[in-house]
Design a protein around this motif. Structure first.
Motif, PDB file in Angstrom:
ATOM      1  N   GLU A  29       0.835  -1.200   0.000  1.00 26.97           N
ATOM      2  CA  GLU A  29       0.000   0.000   0.000  1.00 26.97           C
ATOM      3  C   GLU A  29       0.875   1.258   0.000  1.00 26.97           C
ATOM      4  N   ALA A  30       1.944   1.228   0.794  1.00 29.28           N
ATOM      5  CA  ALA A  30       2.853   2.380   0.845  1.00 29.28           C
ATOM      6  C   ALA A  30       3.494   2.614  -0.520  1.00 29.28           C
ATOM      7  N   LYS A  31       3.904   1.530  -1.157  1.00 28.10           N
ATOM      8  CA  LYS A  31       4.525   1.654  -2.477  1.00 28.10           C
ATOM      9  C   LYS A  31       3.542   2.260  -3.471  1.00 28.10           C
ATOM     10  N   ALA A  32       2.305   1.794  -3.458  1.00 28.64           N
ATOM     11  CA  ALA A  32       1.295   2.319  -4.379  1.00 28.64           C
ATOM     12  C   ALA A  32       1.039   3.803  -4.126  1.00 28.64           C
ATOM     13  N   LEU A  33       0.938   4.177  -2.849  1.00 28.94           N
ATOM     14  CA  LEU A  33       0.716   5.586  -2.511  1.00 28.94           C
ATOM     15  C   LEU A  33       1.883   6.461  -2.971  1.00 28.94           C
ATOM     16  N   ILE A  34       3.091   5.978  -2.751  1.00 25.69           N
ATOM     17  CA  ILE A  34       4.276   6.743  -3.137  1.00 25.69           C
ATOM     18  C   ILE A  34       4.311   6.939  -4.651  1.00 25.69           C
ATOM     19  N   LEU A  35       4.029   5.881  -5.402  1.00 27.23           N
ATOM     20  CA  LEU A  35       4.052   5.997  -6.857  1.00 27.23           C
ATOM     21  C   LEU A  35       2.960   6.933  -7.371  1.00 27.23           C
ATOM     22  N   ASP A  36       1.772   6.861  -6.770  1.00 27.15           N
ATOM     23  CA  ASP A  36       0.685   7.756  -7.175  1.00 27.15           C
ATOM     24  C   ASP A  36       1.006   9.207  -6.839  1.00 27.15           C
ATOM     25  N   LEU A  37       1.562   9.421  -5.658  1.00 23.00           N
ATOM     26  CA  LEU A  37       1.952  10.787  -5.270  1.00 23.00           C
ATOM     27  C   LEU A  37       3.049  11.317  -6.192  1.00 23.00           C
ATOM     28  N   ASN A  38       3.925  10.441  -6.614  1.00 18.19           N
ATOM     29  CA  ASN A  38       5.009  10.845  -7.504  1.00 18.19           C
ATOM     30  C   ASN A  38       4.466  11.357  -8.839  1.00 18.19           C
ATOM     31  N   GLN A  39       3.409  10.721  -9.335  1.00 20.43           N
ATOM     32  CA  GLN A  39       2.798  11.180 -10.584  1.00 20.43           C
ATOM     33  C   GLN A  39       2.267  12.611 -10.432  1.00 20.43           C
ATOM     34  N   ILE A  40       1.658  12.893  -9.284  1.00 26.94           N
ATOM     35  CA  ILE A  40       1.155  14.241  -9.020  1.00 26.94           C
ATOM     36  C   ILE A  40       2.323  15.212  -8.860  1.00 26.94           C
ATOM     37  N   TYR A  41       3.368  14.763  -8.164  1.00 24.16           N
ATOM     38  CA  TYR A  41       4.525  15.627  -7.917  1.00 24.16           C
ATOM     39  C   TYR A  41       5.198  16.037  -9.223  1.00 24.16           C
ATOM     40  N   LYS A  42       5.258  15.125 -10.187  1.00 24.16           N
ATOM     41  CA  LYS A  42       5.883  15.438 -11.470  1.00 24.16           C
ATOM     42  C   LYS A  42       5.210  16.623 -12.151  1.00 24.16           C
ATOM     43  N   VAL A  43       3.906  16.747 -11.947  1.00 26.04           N
ATOM     44  CA  VAL A  43       3.157  17.835 -12.582  1.00 26.04           C
ATOM     45  C   VAL A  43       3.218  19.112 -11.763  1.00 26.04           C
ATOM     46  N   LYS A  44       2.956  19.000 -10.452  1.00 28.27           N
ATOM     47  CA  LYS A  44       2.805  20.199  -9.617  1.00 28.27           C
ATOM     48  C   LYS A  44       4.094  20.704  -8.986  1.00 28.27           C
ATOM     49  N   LYS A  45       5.068  19.815  -8.762  1.00 23.39           N
ATOM     50  CA  LYS A  45       6.337  20.186  -8.105  1.00 23.39           C
ATOM     51  C   LYS A  45       6.108  20.827  -6.734  1.00 23.39           C
ATOM     52  N   ASP A  46       5.153  20.300  -5.979  1.00 23.56           N
ATOM     53  CA  ASP A  46       4.818  20.832  -4.659  1.00 23.56           C
ATOM     54  C   ASP A  46       5.693  20.150  -3.599  1.00 23.56           C
ATOM     55  N   GLU A  47       6.393  20.933  -2.804  1.00 24.89           N
ATOM     56  CA  GLU A  47       7.291  20.390  -1.788  1.00 24.89           C
ATOM     57  C   GLU A  47       6.543  19.612  -0.706  1.00 24.89           C
ATOM     58  N   LYS A  48       5.296  19.967  -0.438  1.00 20.98           N
ATOM     59  CA  LYS A  48       4.513  19.239   0.564  1.00 20.98           C
ATOM     60  C   LYS A  48       4.310  17.789   0.142  1.00 20.98           C
ATOM     61  N   ILE A  49       4.086  17.588  -1.140  1.00 21.99           N
ATOM     62  CA  ILE A  49       3.917  16.223  -1.655  1.00 21.99           C
ATOM     63  C   ILE A  49       5.218  15.445  -1.495  1.00 21.99           C
ATOM     64  N   MET A  50       6.328  16.106  -1.765  1.00 21.40           N
ATOM     65  CA  MET A  50       7.628  15.449  -1.604  1.00 21.40           C
ATOM     66  C   MET A  50       7.864  15.048  -0.153  1.00 21.40           C
ATOM     67  N   GLU A  51       7.501  15.894   0.784  1.00 24.05           N
ATOM     68  CA  GLU A  51       7.665  15.582   2.207  1.00 24.05           C
ATOM     69  C   GLU A  51       6.814  14.378   2.610  1.00 24.05           C
ATOM     70  N   ILE A  52       5.591  14.307   2.095  1.00 23.36           N
ATOM     71  CA  ILE A  52       4.718  13.165   2.389  1.00 23.36           C
ATOM     72  C   ILE A  52       5.348  11.889   1.829  1.00 23.36           C
ATOM     73  N   MET A  53       5.864  11.958   0.614  1.00 23.00           N
ATOM     74  CA  MET A  53       6.492  10.780   0.008  1.00 23.00           C
ATOM     75  C   MET A  53       7.697  10.319   0.826  1.00 23.00           C
ATOM     76  N   LYS A  54       8.482  11.262   1.331  1.00 26.44           N
ATOM     77  CA  LYS A  54       9.646  10.905   2.148  1.00 26.44           C
ATOM     78  C   LYS A  54       9.227  10.193   3.428  1.00 26.44           C
ATOM     79  N   ARG A  55       8.178  10.699   4.082  1.00 26.86           N
ATOM     80  CA  ARG A  55       7.709  10.073   5.325  1.00 26.86           C
ATOM     81  C   ARG A  55       7.152   8.682   5.059  1.00 26.86           C
ATOM     82  N   LEU A  56       6.424   8.510   3.961  1.00 26.19           N
ATOM     83  CA  LEU A  56       5.888   7.198   3.608  1.00 26.19           C
ATOM     84  C   LEU A  56       7.018   6.217   3.296  1.00 26.19           C
TER      85      LEU A  56
END
Length: 72
Positions: A29-56
Motif C-alpha cells: 500500500e505504501a509503495k502504491a501511494l508513493i508511486l501515485d503521489l510521484n505522478q502528481i509531484y511530477k506535474v505540480k512540483k509541490d514540496e509538501k507532496i515530496m515531504e509526504i512521500m519521504k515520510r511514507l
C-alpha cells in the motif's frame, strides 16, 4: 486531494504487533501511494507532496526491514 488524505491517514495508522501478511499489505500500500503521489509531484512540483512521500518511504523501509529479518 483524496490521494493526499489517504496518504496522511496511512501515516497515522498504528504499526504495532503486525503479522507478516499485514506487513506485506502495508508495504504494498505504501509503495502504491508513493508511486501515485510521484505522478502528481511530477506535474505540480509541490514540496509538501515530496515531504509526504519521504515520510511514507521511511515507514515502508521500516516495515520491509522487519519483513526481511536479520542476517546471520
Amino acid at each position: 486531494m483524496e490521494l493526499i488524505n489517504r496518504a496522511l491517514e496511512f501515516e497515522q495508522r498504528k504499526m504495532r504487533s503486525l503479522s507478516t501478511s499485514d506487513r506485506v499489505k502495508i508495504s504494498r500500500e505504501a509503495k502504491a501511494l508513493i508511486l501515485d503521489l510521484n505522478q502528481i509531484y511530477k506535474v505540480k512540483k509541490d514540496e509538501k507532496i515530496m515531504e509526504i512521500m519521504k515520510r511514507l518511504t521511511v515507514i515502508k523501509r521500516k516495515v520491509e526491514k522487519r519483513l526481511k529479518g536479520r542476517l546471520l
